[in-house]
Design an enzyme around this catalytic site. Structure first.
Site, PDB file in Angstrom:
ATOM      1  N   LYS A 178       0.973  -1.465   0.191  1.00 53.86           N
ATOM      2  CA  LYS A 178       0.208  -0.011   0.007  1.00 53.86           C
ATOM      3  C   LYS A 178       0.939   1.765  -0.155  1.00 53.86           C
ATOM      4  O   LYS A 178       0.450   2.464  -0.650  1.00 53.86           O
ATOM      5  CB  LYS A 178      -1.474   0.174   1.150  1.00 53.86           C
ATOM      6  CG  LYS A 178      -1.740  -0.829   1.394  1.00 53.86           C
ATOM      7  CD  LYS A 178      -3.097  -1.233   2.000  1.00 53.86           C
ATOM      8  CE  LYS A 178      -4.054  -2.215   2.429  1.00 53.86           C
ATOM      9  NZ  LYS A 178      -4.683  -3.295   3.100  1.00 53.86           N
ATOM     10  N   GLN A 233      -4.845  -1.918   9.356  1.00 56.54           N
ATOM     11  CA  GLN A 233      -4.870  -2.839   8.316  1.00 56.54           C
ATOM     12  C   GLN A 233      -4.824  -4.162   9.233  1.00 56.54           C
ATOM     13  O   GLN A 233      -4.878  -4.518  10.381  1.00 56.54           O
ATOM     14  CB  GLN A 233      -3.278  -3.961   8.767  1.00 56.54           C
ATOM     15  CG  GLN A 233      -3.201  -5.068   7.921  1.00 56.54           C
ATOM     16  CD  GLN A 233      -3.702  -4.758   6.348  1.00 56.54           C
ATOM     17  OE1 GLN A 233      -3.362  -3.779   5.295  1.00 56.54           O
ATOM     18  NE2 GLN A 233      -4.126  -5.991   5.693  1.00 56.54           N
ATOM     19  N   ASP A 245     -11.441   2.172   3.201  1.00 59.15           N
ATOM     20  CA  ASP A 245     -11.769   0.928   3.349  1.00 59.15           C
ATOM     21  C   ASP A 245     -13.249   0.056   2.904  1.00 59.15           C
ATOM     22  O   ASP A 245     -13.709  -0.512   2.594  1.00 59.15           O
ATOM     23  CB  ASP A 245     -11.348   0.074   4.450  1.00 59.15           C
ATOM     24  CG  ASP A 245      -9.684  -0.855   4.349  1.00 59.15           C
ATOM     25  OD1 ASP A 245      -9.523  -0.845   2.818  1.00 59.15           O
ATOM     26  OD2 ASP A 245      -8.463  -1.106   5.152  1.00 59.15           O
TER      27      ASP A 245
END
Ligand code: NAP
Length: 280
Positions: free
Chosen positions: A48, A92, A115
Site C-alpha cells: 500500500k 490493517q 476501506d
C-alpha cells in the site's frame, strides 16, 4: 482462454489517479495503522505504501506493538480523524484478538474510512450511492469491465459472504443488473449452482477449491482467494490448470485481484480528499 492481467489494469488505474492528483494540485495523506507482527499484514502495508508513492500520495505509517490496547488505538484514530494532513485512515486487519475490530472500524471518521468498512459506508454501498468503493469487489468489477463484458442479465455466482468481499461483491454485481447468487458453507449442490455462472467469483480462502466440474464452458472466473499451497507459494481458490481451459477469461493469483484492491484504495483516498475539500 484469456488471462486477465490485474497488474496491467491496476497500473493504468494508478496512473490515472496520479494524473488527477497532479492536475488538481492536491496534497493527499493516507495514514496506515498496523498492530503487531503478522508477516502477511506487513507485506500488504508495504504494498500500500508503494502504491501511494506511485500515485503521489503521502503515506504515514503507525506501527504499533502487539500489546497495544483498544483505548490506545482509539486515541490514535481520534488524533488522525482531526488531522488536516491525513485524508484517509486504514487500520490493517486482522487486529490482535484482544482488540474489538468493529469498535476500531466505527471510530474512523466516515469521511476518512477509505476501506469503506464502517456501517455508514456499507449503507452507501447497499444503496448504490458510492461515497467509497468496497476495494476488493470494486477491483473485481474493473477486471470484469476490462474484458469488455456487460454484466447486465448475466448469471453471477459469488462464493463467500464475508462483509469485506462476498456481500459487497454481490451488491456491485446487482447494481450492474447481474442476476446474483451468493453461496456459502451451507449451500447445497454448490457445484451445480456454480455451473450456472456466466461470471463466477470465488472468495473462500481455500486452495484448489474451485474445480473444472464447477465451471461452465466460456465463463469468466475471478479468483479472490489468497492462500498458501503445500510448498508455501501464494495461490488462489481456483485449481487454475484444469479450470483455465474452460474459461473465456480468468484471473491469475498472484497478479489478478490483489493489485486491484490496492488501486481501489488509492481511488478512495483521492475521493476522501475531494469530499473533505467539498465539506470544508
Ligand atoms: P472469510 O471471511 O473467511 O469468508 C470465507 C467465505 O467462504 C465464508 O462466507 C464461508 O462461508 C465461505 N466458505 C468457506 N468454506 C466453504 C465451502 N466449503 N463452501 C462454500 N463456501 C465456503 O474470508 P474473506 O475475508 O471473504 O476472504 C476470502 C479469501 O479472499 C481469502 O483467501 C482472503 O485472503 C482473500 N482476500 C483477498 C483479497 C485481495 O485483495 N485479493 C482481499 C480480501 C480477501 P460461511 O459464511 O458459511 O462460513
Amino acid at each position: 482462454m484469456q488471462l486477465i492481467d490485474g497488474k496491467a489494469v491496476s497500473a493504468a488505474v494508478k496512473e490515472r489517479i496520479r494524473a488527477e492528483i497532479e492536475r488538481e494540485g492536491f496534497d493527499i495523506g493516507l495514514a496506515v495503522i498496523i498492530v503487531g507482527n503478522d508477516p502477511a499484514s506487513r507485506v500488504y502495508v508495504n504494498n500500500k505504501k508503494k502504491a501511494c508513492e506511485v500515485c503521489g500520495i503521502r503515506s504515514y505509517e503507525y506501527a504499533l506493538p502487539e500489546e497495544t490496547t483498544l483505548e490506545q488505538l482509539l486515541e490514535l484514530i481520534d488524533t488522525l480523524n482531526s488531522s488536516k494532513n491525513v485524508n484517509g485512515i486504514l487500520c490493517q486487519l486482522p487486529l490482535p484478538k484482544h482488540i474489538d475490530e468493529q469498535k476500531v472500524i466505527a471510530a474512523i471518521s466516515p469521511l476518512k474510512d477509505v476501506d469503506a468498512f464502517s456501517a455508514v459506508n456499507v449503507g452507501h454501498i447497499m444503496i448504490g450511492d458510492y461515497t467509497f468503493l468496497p476495494c476488493t469487489p470494486a477491483g473485481v468489477m474493473e477486471l470484469i469491465h476490462s474484458t469488455g463484458t456487460d454484466v447486465s442479465g448475466k448469471q453471477c455466482v459469488v462464493i463467500g459472504r464475508s462483509n469485506i468481499v462476498g456481500k459487497p461483491m454481490a451488491m456491485l454485481l446487482l447494481h450492474e443488473n447481474g442476476t446474483v447468487t451468493v453461496c456459502h458453507s451451507r449451500t447445497k449442490d454448490l457445484a451445480e449452482v456454480c455451473r450456472r455462472a456466466d461470471i463466477l467469483v470465488s472468495a473462500v480462502g481455500k486452495a484448489d477449491f474451485v474445480t473444472a466440474d464447477m465451471v461452465k464452458d466460456g465463463a469468466i472466473v475471478i479468483d479472490v482467494g489468497m492462500n498458501r499451497n503445500a510448498e508455501g507459494k501464494l495461490c488462489g481458490d481456483v485449481k487454475f490448470d484444469e479450470v483455465a481451459p474452460k474459461c473465456s477469461h480468468i484471473t491469475p493469483v498472484p497478479g489478478g485481484v490483489g493489485p486491484m484492491t490496492i488501486a481501489m484504495l488509492m481511488q478512495n483516498t483521492l475521493m476522501a480528499k475531494r469530499l473533505q475539500v467539498e465539506n470544508g
